[in-house]
Design an enzyme around this catalytic site. Sequence first.
Site, PDB file in Angstrom:
ATOM      1  N   ASN A  48       0.863  -1.177   0.000  1.00 22.46           N
ATOM      2  CA  ASN A  48       0.000   0.000   0.000  1.00 22.46           C
ATOM      3  C   ASN A  48       0.904   1.233   0.000  1.00 22.46           C
ATOM      4  O   ASN A  48       1.852   1.316   0.784  1.00 22.46           O
ATOM      5  CB  ASN A  48      -0.913  -0.011   1.225  1.00 22.46           C
ATOM      6  CG  ASN A  48      -2.003   1.022   1.136  1.00 22.46           C
ATOM      7  OD1 ASN A  48      -1.736   2.220   1.024  1.00 22.46           O
ATOM      8  ND2 ASN A  48      -3.247   0.574   1.198  1.00 22.46           N
ATOM      9  N   ALA A  49       0.619   2.194  -0.836  1.00 20.67           N
ATOM     10  CA  ALA A  49       1.473   3.376  -0.997  1.00 20.67           C
ATOM     11  C   ALA A  49       1.217   4.463   0.052  1.00 20.67           C
ATOM     12  O   ALA A  49       1.905   5.490   0.045  1.00 20.67           O
ATOM     13  CB  ALA A  49       1.284   3.965  -2.393  1.00 20.67           C
TER      14      ALA A  49
END
Length: 185
Positions: A48-49
């Site tokens: 997840n960024a």
Amino acid sequence: MTGQAQRAASFSRGFPPVYSPGARILILGSLPGARSLEAREYYAQPQNAFWRIMGALYGSGPELAYEARLARLTEHAVALWDVLAAGQRPGSLDSAIVRPTAVTNDFASFFERNPSLRSICFNGATAAELYRRKVLPALDSRFAAIPRRTLPSTSPAHARMRFAEKLAHWSAALTPARDTGADQT
């Protein structure tokens, strides 16, 4: 496992909000995914960024311990929460949330305690849609008027947009909101 046991096993409960007095920006996700629930941390899925983006914007990147990341966000007047307090979701995809089981968080109380909020930023379209359908109709007009902005999901499932593009969108939304407030888009 019976159907009832599977449904019970996939019922997720979210986390309390992360904020400090004076918060100006509220970032809302939908409901923690399986990896986050397991770790008891927002955005714990390594792909997840979210924390990479927060690192670029606030120095709150994944290289820091989780509590230090949260502290950096609150130092920058950023609050973090989810639209849903609980709901049934097998797996981690937002599309798997069983809408009739969705229970929203108590936003009226949260907004009462945080009068300095100037902007709500949604981490993805599902969070924005859940808020619009399940939260907004019940809010007092002064809370419903808080400007909102939907940002690209930081989820690895939203792979059609590259990191640099996601970062540009998030930066454009969060920098003005932090400094002066944001217009509703």
